[in-house]
Design a protein around this motif. Structure first.
Motif, short mmCIF file in Angstrom:
data_model
loop_
_atom_site.label_atom_id
_atom_site.label_comp_id
_atom_site.label_asym_id
_atom_site.label_seq_id
_atom_site.Cartn_x
_atom_site.Cartn_y
_atom_site.Cartn_z
N MET A 1 30.50 151.97 58.93
CA MET A 1 31.75 152.69 58.86
C MET A 1 31.54 154.19 58.87
SD MET A 1 33.32 152.30 55.04
CE MET A 1 33.94 153.77 54.27
N HIS A 2 30.30 154.63 58.66
CA HIS A 2 30.01 156.06 58.67
C HIS A 2 29.44 156.53 60.00
CE1 HIS A 2 30.65 157.24 54.36
NE2 HIS A 2 30.71 155.92 54.29
N SER A 3 29.19 155.59 60.93
CA SER A 3 28.82 155.99 62.30
C SER A 3 29.60 155.12 63.27
CB SER A 3 27.30 155.93 62.52
OG SER A 3 26.77 154.65 62.21
N ASP A 4 29.02 153.99 63.71
CA ASP A 4 29.76 153.16 64.67
C ASP A 4 30.03 151.76 64.14
OD1 ASP A 4 27.13 152.33 64.72
OD2 ASP A 4 27.05 152.05 66.88
N ARG A 6 32.06 148.80 61.74
CA ARG A 6 33.47 148.49 61.58
C ARG A 6 33.76 147.74 60.28
NH1 ARG A 6 33.44 151.75 64.82
NH2 ARG A 6 34.40 151.82 66.90
N ARG A 7 32.85 147.79 59.34
CA ARG A 7 33.03 147.12 58.06
C ARG A 7 32.83 148.10 56.91
NH1 ARG A 7 35.11 141.77 57.93
NH2 ARG A 7 34.20 140.55 59.64
N THR A 8 33.52 147.84 55.80
CA THR A 8 33.33 148.64 54.60
C THR A 8 32.11 148.13 53.85
OG1 THR A 8 34.64 147.20 53.18
CG2 THR A 8 35.83 148.92 54.43
N PRO A 9 31.53 148.94 52.95
CA PRO A 9 30.42 148.43 52.14
C PRO A 9 30.77 147.16 51.36
CG PRO A 9 30.50 150.81 52.00
CD PRO A 9 31.72 150.39 52.76
N THR A 10 31.97 147.08 50.84
CA THR A 10 32.37 145.87 50.11
C THR A 10 32.34 144.65 51.00
OG1 THR A 10 33.76 147.16 48.61
CG2 THR A 10 34.22 144.80 48.78
N GLU A 11 32.82 144.78 52.22
CA GLU A 11 32.80 143.66 53.16
C GLU A 11 31.37 143.28 53.54
OE1 GLU A 11 37.02 144.32 55.54
OE2 GLU A 11 35.27 145.50 56.09
N ILE A 12 30.53 144.27 53.75
CA ILE A 12 29.15 143.99 54.13
C ILE A 12 28.40 143.31 52.99
CG2 ILE A 12 26.93 145.06 54.73
CD1 ILE A 12 28.54 147.13 56.32
N SER A 34 26.75 157.60 54.06
CA SER A 34 27.14 156.34 53.41
C SER A 34 26.35 156.05 52.15
CB SER A 34 26.95 155.18 54.39
OG SER A 34 25.57 154.96 54.65
N HIS A 35 25.33 156.82 51.85
CA HIS A 35 24.42 156.47 50.75
C HIS A 35 25.11 156.35 49.41
CE1 HIS A 35 20.49 157.84 52.96
NE2 HIS A 35 21.19 156.96 53.64
N THR A 36 26.16 157.11 49.20
CA THR A 36 26.86 157.07 47.91
C THR A 36 27.91 155.97 47.85
OG1 THR A 36 28.47 158.70 48.69
CG2 THR A 36 26.50 159.54 47.56
N ALA A 37 28.08 155.23 48.93
CA ALA A 37 29.18 154.26 49.00
C ALA A 37 28.79 152.86 48.55
CB ALA A 37 29.71 154.21 50.43
N TRP A 38 27.55 152.69 48.08
CA TRP A 38 27.06 151.35 47.79
C TRP A 38 26.95 151.04 46.31
CZ3 TRP A 38 26.71 148.04 51.76
CH2 TRP A 38 26.70 148.60 53.04
N ALA A 39 27.73 151.72 45.50
CA ALA A 39 27.61 151.55 44.04
C ALA A 39 27.89 150.12 43.59
CB ALA A 39 28.55 152.53 43.34
N GLY A 40 28.72 149.38 44.32
CA GLY A 40 29.07 148.03 43.89
C GLY A 40 28.05 146.97 44.25
N ALA A 41 27.03 147.35 44.97
CA ALA A 41 26.07 146.35 45.45
C ALA A 41 25.28 145.71 44.32
CB ALA A 41 25.13 146.97 46.46
#
Length: 302
Positions: A1-4, A6-12, A34-41
């Motif tokens: 989602m930060h380049s090409d 089509r999924r959000t980190p939550t979906e991935i 995108s590095h800061t977007a993975w807190a829920g992993a």
């Protein structure tokens, strides 16, 4: 989602867990945003390694497992002789340098920088194609003269961007000591890994001597002498109907159709390394079928 993508980190994260994955590497093209977007992993039980797909003008390279917030520049090509500098930056940030889809046919995709700065190479990218077959063959050709630290491990990645891409198909199975960034990267760097089409496929591949010396995937078997008998064993689950193949520095050594296991004997004098392939039946013989799994080699040394 930060380049090409089509999924959000939550979906991935949800897709990765459904595919049976324990970890992923996030590698958006030419950005670390995108590095800061993975807190829920972590809460979802998934280890996320941060990185980047550095999309240069003469090939793509994955920065795998770099420190969060690391950006690697992409604005150069092979003739500029600048890649070594950026490869060092990847390693200084704790990551691995992994050329991606080195024989891909898209403009700017094929790898032109050589492998002197690589820590591993991607030989299987998404659904198996002729490009991957070429990558596998060219990687295998590097193994005969390789020793010690310069043995280049082979990796597989699903390269998931959007549907109908399939996350985890293929995937790299790492024989790591634990589920941590340090252990995963150490396993990848050492070649203690194999590629599989899904988490359903499991491979056990070993070499032993009569006196109990033992080595597994990515390891070196130290035999007492060049003529010591070595027994190579391969067993596979989750790949019914596939043929099992052993490949050495002299080429294919053994093929067993529609099998779940095999045993083969050799010596270090005859065989410098042995690796395993698990192949589906070929739709176009005599060309080989697509793989269900591929291993890194076991090296045999007297």
């Amino acid at each position: 989602m930060h380049s090409d993508g089509r999924r959000t980190p939550t979906e991935i994260i949800a897709l990765a867990r459904a595919a049976g994955l324990d970890f992923i590497n996030t590698s958006d093209h030419n950005t670390h945003s995108s590095h800061t977007a993975w807190a829920g992993a972590a809460a979802a039980g998934l280890l996320v390694l941060t990185g980047e797909e550095v999309t240069t003008r003469t090939g793509h390279v994955l920065a795998v497992g770099t420190d969060p917030g690391t950006f690697i520049d992409w604005r150069y090509r092979a003739r500029d002789h600048r890649f070594a500098r950026f490869a060092r930056a990847v390693r200084q940030a704790g990551g691995l340098v992994v050329p991606a889809h080195p024989h891909a046919g898209c403009i700017g995709c094929a790898w032109k920088f050589g492998f002197g700065e690589a820590d591993a190479v991607e030989v299987w990218n998404g659904p198996w194609t002729a490009d991957d077959e070429m990558s596998l063959a060219s990687w295998d050709a590097t193994l005969s003269g390789a020793t010690g630290e310069r043995r280049l491990p082979a990796l597989a990645h699903s390269d998931y961007h959007r549907d109908p891409d399939r996350i985890g198909g293929p995937q790299t199975v790492v024989l790591a000591d634990d589920l941590s960034r340090e252990a995963i990267l150490a396993g990848l760097r050492a070649g203690r890994a194999y590629a599989a089409e899904s988490s359903a496929v499991r491979v056990d591949f070993t070499a032993v001597t009569p006196r109990g010396a033992h080595a597994g995937i990515g390891e070196t078997l130290a035999a007492p002498g060049p003529d010591t008998e070595v027994v190579v064993r391969l067993s596979v689950t989750g790949a019914e109907g596939c043929e099992l193949r052993l490949v050495t520095d002299q080429g294919p050594a053994l093929t067993v159709p529609a099998a779940a296991s095999l045993e083969w004997r050799t010596t270090p004098a005859r065989t410098a390394y042995v690796r395993a392939e698990v192949r589906h039946p070929s739709p176009t013989p005599p060309l080989p079928g697509p793989p269900a799994a591929l291993t890194n080699p076991i090296l045999l040394r007297p």
